[in-house]
Design an enzyme around this catalytic site. Sequence first.
Site, mmCIF file in Angstrom:
data_model
loop_
_atom_site.group_PDB
_atom_site.id
_atom_site.type_symbol
_atom_site.label_atom_id
_atom_site.label_comp_id
_atom_site.label_asym_id
_atom_site.label_seq_id
_atom_site.Cartn_x
_atom_site.Cartn_y
_atom_site.Cartn_z
ATOM 1 C CE1 TYR A 166 -12.555 6.139 -0.482
ATOM 2 C CE2 TYR A 166 -11.256 5.073 -2.342
ATOM 3 C CZ TYR A 166 -11.640 5.175 -1.086
ATOM 4 O OH TYR A 166 -10.879 4.658 0.089
ATOM 5 C CD1 TRP B 239 -3.269 8.220 0.269
ATOM 6 C CD2 TRP B 239 -1.174 7.902 0.841
ATOM 7 N NE1 TRP B 239 -3.071 7.003 0.951
ATOM 8 C CE2 TRP B 239 -1.718 6.780 1.048
ATOM 9 C CE3 TRP B 239 0.135 7.960 0.924
ATOM 10 C CZ2 TRP B 239 -1.190 5.623 1.400
ATOM 11 C CZ3 TRP B 239 0.920 6.741 1.454
ATOM 12 C CH2 TRP B 239 0.151 5.538 1.601
ATOM 13 C CG HIS C 180 -2.290 0.905 0.737
ATOM 14 N ND1 HIS C 180 -3.551 0.383 1.071
ATOM 15 C CD2 HIS C 180 -2.541 2.101 0.570
ATOM 16 C CE1 HIS C 180 -4.487 1.282 0.713
ATOM 17 N NE2 HIS C 180 -3.566 2.539 0.477
ATOM 18 C CD GLU D 80 -9.080 1.802 -0.041
ATOM 19 O OE1 GLU D 80 -9.099 2.832 -0.566
ATOM 20 O OE2 GLU D 80 -7.688 1.245 0.082
ATOM 21 C CD1 TRP E 87 -10.246 5.521 3.227
ATOM 22 C CD2 TRP E 87 -9.246 3.624 3.341
ATOM 23 N NE1 TRP E 87 -9.101 5.723 3.631
ATOM 24 C CE2 TRP E 87 -8.482 4.683 3.708
ATOM 25 C CE3 TRP E 87 -8.908 2.200 3.574
ATOM 26 C CZ2 TRP E 87 -6.853 4.476 3.695
ATOM 27 C CZ3 TRP E 87 -7.572 1.972 3.663
ATOM 28 C CH2 TRP E 87 -6.564 3.142 3.816
ATOM 29 C CG ASN F 196 -4.408 -0.009 -2.157
ATOM 30 O OD1 ASN F 196 -5.583 -0.540 -2.043
ATOM 31 N ND2 ASN F 196 -4.179 1.176 -2.273
ATOM 32 C CD GLU F 197 -6.672 3.079 -4.665
ATOM 33 O OE1 GLU F 197 -6.189 4.021 -4.804
ATOM 34 O OE2 GLU F 197 -7.861 2.844 -4.084
HETATM 35 C C1 PNW Z 1 -7.122 5.370 -2.109
HETATM 36 N N1 PNW Z 1 -7.202 9.601 -7.108
HETATM 37 O O1 PNW Z 1 -6.401 6.323 -2.389
HETATM 38 C C2 PNW Z 1 -6.277 4.673 -1.035
HETATM 39 O O2 PNW Z 1 -6.401 3.137 -1.135
HETATM 40 C C3 PNW Z 1 -6.385 4.973 0.442
HETATM 41 O O3 PNW Z 1 -5.080 4.694 0.858
HETATM 42 C C4 PNW Z 1 -6.645 6.308 0.480
HETATM 43 O O4 PNW Z 1 -6.882 6.947 1.659
HETATM 44 C C5 PNW Z 1 -8.192 6.400 -0.124
HETATM 45 O O5 PNW Z 1 -8.429 6.016 -1.493
HETATM 46 C C6 PNW Z 1 -8.862 7.752 -0.227
HETATM 47 O O6 PNW Z 1 -8.270 8.749 -0.881
HETATM 48 C C7 PNW Z 1 -6.735 7.282 -3.952
HETATM 49 O O7 PNW Z 1 -6.539 10.570 -6.987
HETATM 50 C C8 PNW Z 1 -6.042 8.314 -3.810
HETATM 51 O O8 PNW Z 1 -7.926 9.266 -7.966
HETATM 52 C C9 PNW Z 1 -6.102 9.259 -4.732
HETATM 53 C C10 PNW Z 1 -6.884 8.680 -5.849
HETATM 54 C C11 PNW Z 1 -7.548 7.732 -5.922
HETATM 55 C C12 PNW Z 1 -7.359 6.861 -4.883
#
Ligand code: PNW
Length: 443
Positions: free
Chosen positions: A295, A407, A123, A353, A399, A167-168
């Site tokens: 999200y 971040w 992660h 998440e 989440w 992760n991602e």
């Molecule tokens: C995810 N974007 O991050 C991560 O898996 C988590 O660690 C984080 O806290 C959570 O989503 C909320 O942000 C992302 O810019 C960060 O598209 C940035 C992006 C998508 C997911």
Amino acid sequence: MAFTFSRGDFPADFRFGAATAAYQIEGTSFGRVGSTHWDTFAAGPGNVVNGEDGRVACDHYHRWGEDLDLVRDGNFDVYRFSTMWPRVMPDGRTVSAEGLDFYDRLVDGMVERGLSPNLTLYHWDMPSALADLGGWTHPDVGKWFADYTEAVIGRIGDRMDAVATINEPWCVAWLAHFLGGHAPGIRDIRAAARAMHHVLVAHARSLEVMRSAGQENLGIVLNFEHSTPASEDESDVLAAKTYDGIYNRWFAGAITGGAYPADILEVLEPHMPQGWQDDMAAISAPIDWLGINYYTRSIHEAVPGAVWPAERAVPGDLPKTAQQWEIYPEGLYGFLMRLQREFTGELPIYVTENGMAGADPGDAGLVDDPARIAYFDAHVGAVKQAIADGAPVKGYFAWSLLDNYEWAFGYDKRFGIVHVNYETQERTPKGSYLAFQRALVRD
Ligand code: PNW
């Protein structure tokens, strides 16, 4: 405020969970941890709100017992967590007994509390020693990650309910090497194309190591974002399609079908490592489950004359979270149905998440989070509908358990269902936590 759903609305084996990630909560100044590229990135001007980093975070390193109690007492079944690469291997290669001891205790703590451990191996905390050699752009990164996998699984694999490799990958590769928004903050098509492939090679190598060790229930976590064209204009439709290709189809296509989408490959191919085709069989080796993080949606318009992908996101008019992410539960339903149809068929899906950053202004009234309750309610509702319509969704993880290091947004944006006071490290359950606790009660 209560949720409109309860555990009883879901199949008996459906599982609810709460999720975190190591760098976001542990505190890298506690115990022996090597530097990560996030420490370096956070120190760079303008990269992270207030230049904040994960050195202290939620001090989960010392408070993990209390945090696991919160997961258990919230009536969750699963705890999704990650191990930190530079805690396990401070120099990126040599195993630290102290680091593995920490995770061993942590996992015992989950088992003692009746929680099912769902591990994510990566992660985002690449050790600086490896990042300095080129990190995700280096041809050996798959081997490095396989060695790290072996170390972690050798110690805690026996108690894992499920393991995800990465992760991602979109964030790891594209956001970090083309958009420059995450560590290491590179903006370069060649680095990005390499990372887009190497991150999947690393997944493949890690999977091989775990399969030969007899580890079961293996997957990967992909993030999905619904992309809408700004107008019916052909160029805007193409802009949205390209975004969907880079973000969603690239990874889903490679993992499930062993092929990259032609429209994106056409542009990235000249920048890819030689012989990439030879990796596709391993990249698409069968997995046991797919994790999806969802999200928001975004709206895209063409930017004529700009360099590929020649598109940009424009603001939409749906209600937004504190991060300006549009709230669009229909997108989650849409992906659950689309994945089954286009990519994953009957492969079990876990929503690993989903959640929102609150508009929490300061320390007062933070625990009252009706907007977050409404967000969860709508998205869990979308999952319920997808199951009713035949999608093989097996779990939903919120989440995040705690407010934590968000971040590039630093500590400014709070995703927790439990509030963290960063002065005292005191944890206070928010309304959304109590809503889960009530909805998930077992009879
Ligand atoms: C995810 N974007 O991050 C991560 O898996 C988590 O660690 C984080 O806290 C959570 O989503 C909320 O942000 C992302 O810019 C960060 O598209 C940035 C992006 C998508 C997911």
